[in-house]
Design an enzyme around this catalytic site. Sequence first.
Site: not given
Ligand code: THU
Length: 130
Positions: A44, A53, A55
Amino acid sequence: MTCEELYQEAVKASSKSYSKYSGFHVGAALLAEDGRVFTGCNIENASYSMTICAERTAIFKAVSEECTSYSAIAVAGSSDDDFSAPCTPCGACLQVMSEFCGDDFVIVLSDGAHKLGDFLPKRFTEDNMA
Ligand code: THU
Protein backbone atom coordinates in the site's frame (compact mmCIF):
# COMPACT_ATOMS: atom_id res chain seq x y z
CA MET A 1 2.31 -29.10 -5.86
CA THR A 2 -1.28 -29.46 -4.59
CA CYS A 3 -3.81 -26.63 -4.41
CA GLU A 4 -3.64 -26.79 -0.61
CA GLU A 5 0.16 -26.47 -0.63
CA LEU A 6 -0.04 -23.52 -3.02
CA TYR A 7 -2.67 -21.91 -0.80
CA GLN A 8 -0.39 -22.30 2.23
CA GLU A 9 2.39 -20.54 0.27
CA ALA A 10 -0.04 -17.66 -0.28
CA VAL A 11 -0.86 -17.52 3.44
CA LYS A 12 2.87 -17.44 4.19
CA ALA A 13 3.43 -14.63 1.65
CA SER A 14 0.73 -12.54 3.33
CA SER A 15 3.06 -12.12 6.31
CA LYS A 16 5.15 -9.79 4.11
CA SER A 17 2.13 -7.57 3.34
CA TYR A 18 2.70 -3.82 3.61
CA SER A 19 -0.86 -2.83 4.45
CA LYS A 20 -0.71 -0.11 7.10
CA TYR A 21 -3.81 1.67 5.71
CA SER A 22 -6.32 -1.15 5.24
CA GLY A 23 -4.90 -3.65 7.71
CA PHE A 24 -5.87 -6.34 5.18
CA HIS A 25 -2.96 -8.71 4.60
CA VAL A 26 -2.93 -10.46 1.24
CA GLY A 27 -0.52 -13.04 -0.12
CA ALA A 28 -0.37 -14.70 -3.53
CA ALA A 29 1.55 -17.72 -4.78
CA LEU A 30 1.87 -18.11 -8.55
CA LEU A 31 2.75 -21.58 -9.86
CA ALA A 32 4.67 -21.40 -13.13
CA GLU A 33 4.47 -24.19 -15.69
CA ASP A 34 8.15 -24.96 -15.05
CA GLY A 35 7.34 -25.59 -11.37
CA ARG A 36 8.69 -22.35 -9.94
CA VAL A 37 6.55 -20.52 -7.39
CA PHE A 38 6.55 -16.71 -7.33
CA THR A 39 5.04 -15.12 -4.25
CA GLY A 40 3.71 -11.61 -3.73
CA CYS A 41 1.98 -9.45 -1.16
CA ASN A 42 -0.09 -6.29 -1.31
CA ILE A 43 1.94 -3.10 -1.03
CA GLU A 44 0.00 0.00 0.00
CA ASN A 45 0.87 3.67 -0.31
CA ALA A 46 -0.13 6.91 1.42
CA SER A 47 -1.43 7.89 -2.01
CA TYR A 48 -3.96 5.07 -1.86
CA SER A 49 -4.40 4.46 -5.58
CA MET A 50 -0.71 3.60 -5.92
CA THR A 51 -1.38 0.40 -3.97
CA ILE A 52 -0.60 -2.86 -5.74
CA CYS A 53 -2.34 -6.13 -4.99
CA ALA A 54 -0.56 -9.33 -4.02
CA GLU A 55 -1.52 -11.09 -7.26
CA ARG A 56 0.01 -8.43 -9.49
CA THR A 57 3.13 -8.30 -7.35
CA ALA A 58 3.60 -12.04 -7.87
CA ILE A 59 2.89 -11.89 -11.62
CA PHE A 60 5.14 -8.89 -12.21
CA LYS A 61 7.93 -10.58 -10.27
CA ALA A 62 7.57 -13.61 -12.56
CA VAL A 63 7.43 -11.57 -15.77
CA SER A 64 10.50 -9.64 -14.70
CA GLU A 65 12.28 -13.01 -14.46
CA GLU A 66 11.15 -13.80 -18.03
CA CYS A 67 8.60 -16.34 -16.80
CA THR A 68 5.20 -15.87 -18.49
CA SER A 69 3.58 -19.36 -18.48
CA TYR A 70 1.56 -20.23 -15.42
CA SER A 71 -0.82 -22.95 -14.33
CA ALA A 72 -2.30 -21.58 -11.09
CA ILE A 73 -2.34 -18.80 -8.53
CA ALA A 74 -3.42 -19.01 -4.90
CA VAL A 75 -4.68 -15.94 -3.05
CA ALA A 76 -5.13 -15.57 0.71
CA GLY A 77 -6.32 -12.47 2.53
CA SER A 78 -7.14 -11.64 6.13
CA SER A 79 -7.17 -8.79 8.62
CA ASP A 80 -6.82 -11.08 11.62
CA ASP A 81 -4.91 -14.23 10.63
CA ASP A 82 -8.14 -16.12 9.86
CA PHE A 83 -7.79 -17.10 6.21
CA SER A 84 -11.01 -19.12 5.97
CA ALA A 85 -12.97 -16.55 3.91
CA PRO A 86 -12.18 -16.42 0.17
CA CYS A 87 -10.23 -13.39 -1.06
CA THR A 88 -11.46 -12.94 -4.63
CA PRO A 89 -9.00 -11.24 -7.01
CA CYS A 90 -10.01 -7.72 -8.06
CA GLY A 91 -10.83 -6.83 -11.66
CA ALA A 92 -7.44 -5.27 -12.29
CA CYS A 93 -5.65 -8.45 -11.19
CA LEU A 94 -7.97 -10.64 -13.27
CA GLN A 95 -7.20 -8.48 -16.31
CA VAL A 96 -3.45 -8.85 -15.71
CA MET A 97 -3.88 -12.62 -15.34
CA SER A 98 -5.78 -12.70 -18.63
CA GLU A 99 -2.80 -11.18 -20.43
CA PHE A 100 -0.84 -14.37 -19.79
CA CYS A 101 -3.42 -17.05 -18.99
CA GLY A 102 -6.42 -18.71 -20.63
CA ASP A 103 -9.89 -19.60 -19.38
CA ASP A 104 -8.59 -22.74 -17.64
CA PHE A 105 -6.04 -20.94 -15.49
CA VAL A 106 -6.68 -22.09 -11.91
CA ILE A 107 -7.34 -19.60 -9.13
CA VAL A 108 -7.10 -21.22 -5.71
CA LEU A 109 -9.00 -19.52 -2.88
CA SER A 110 -9.86 -20.74 0.61
CA ASP A 111 -13.03 -22.35 -0.78
CA GLY A 112 -11.23 -24.34 -3.46
CA ALA A 113 -10.12 -24.12 -7.08
CA HIS A 114 -11.81 -21.83 -9.60
CA LYS A 115 -11.17 -20.96 -13.26
CA LEU A 116 -10.18 -17.57 -14.66
CA GLY A 117 -12.92 -18.00 -17.29
CA ASP A 118 -15.55 -18.11 -14.53
CA PHE A 119 -14.44 -14.80 -13.04
CA LEU A 120 -13.80 -12.92 -16.30
CA PRO A 121 -15.64 -14.66 -19.14
CA LYS A 122 -15.70 -11.84 -21.71
CA ARG A 123 -12.40 -10.17 -21.09
CA PHE A 124 -10.57 -7.65 -23.22
CA THR A 125 -7.58 -9.22 -24.96
CA GLU A 126 -5.31 -8.44 -27.89
CA ASP A 127 -7.88 -10.17 -30.13
CA ASN A 128 -10.23 -7.23 -29.56
CA MET A 129 -7.70 -5.01 -31.31
CA ALA A 130 -7.41 -7.19 -34.41
N1 THU B 1 -5.98 -6.66 -2.27
C1 THU B 1 -5.13 -7.58 -2.82
O1 THU B 1 -3.91 -7.53 -2.61
N2 THU B 1 -5.65 -8.56 -3.58
C2 THU B 1 -6.97 -8.77 -3.75
O2 THU B 1 -7.34 -9.74 -4.40
C3 THU B 1 -7.96 -7.85 -3.19
C4 THU B 1 -7.41 -6.65 -2.51
C5 THU B 1 -5.42 -5.63 -1.39
C6 THU B 1 -5.40 -4.23 -1.91
C7 THU B 1 -5.39 -3.42 -0.62
O3 THU B 1 -4.06 -3.33 -0.15
C8 THU B 1 -6.16 -4.28 0.36
O4 THU B 1 -6.20 -5.58 -0.20
C9 THU B 1 -7.57 -3.80 0.61
O5 THU B 1 -8.26 -3.62 -0.58
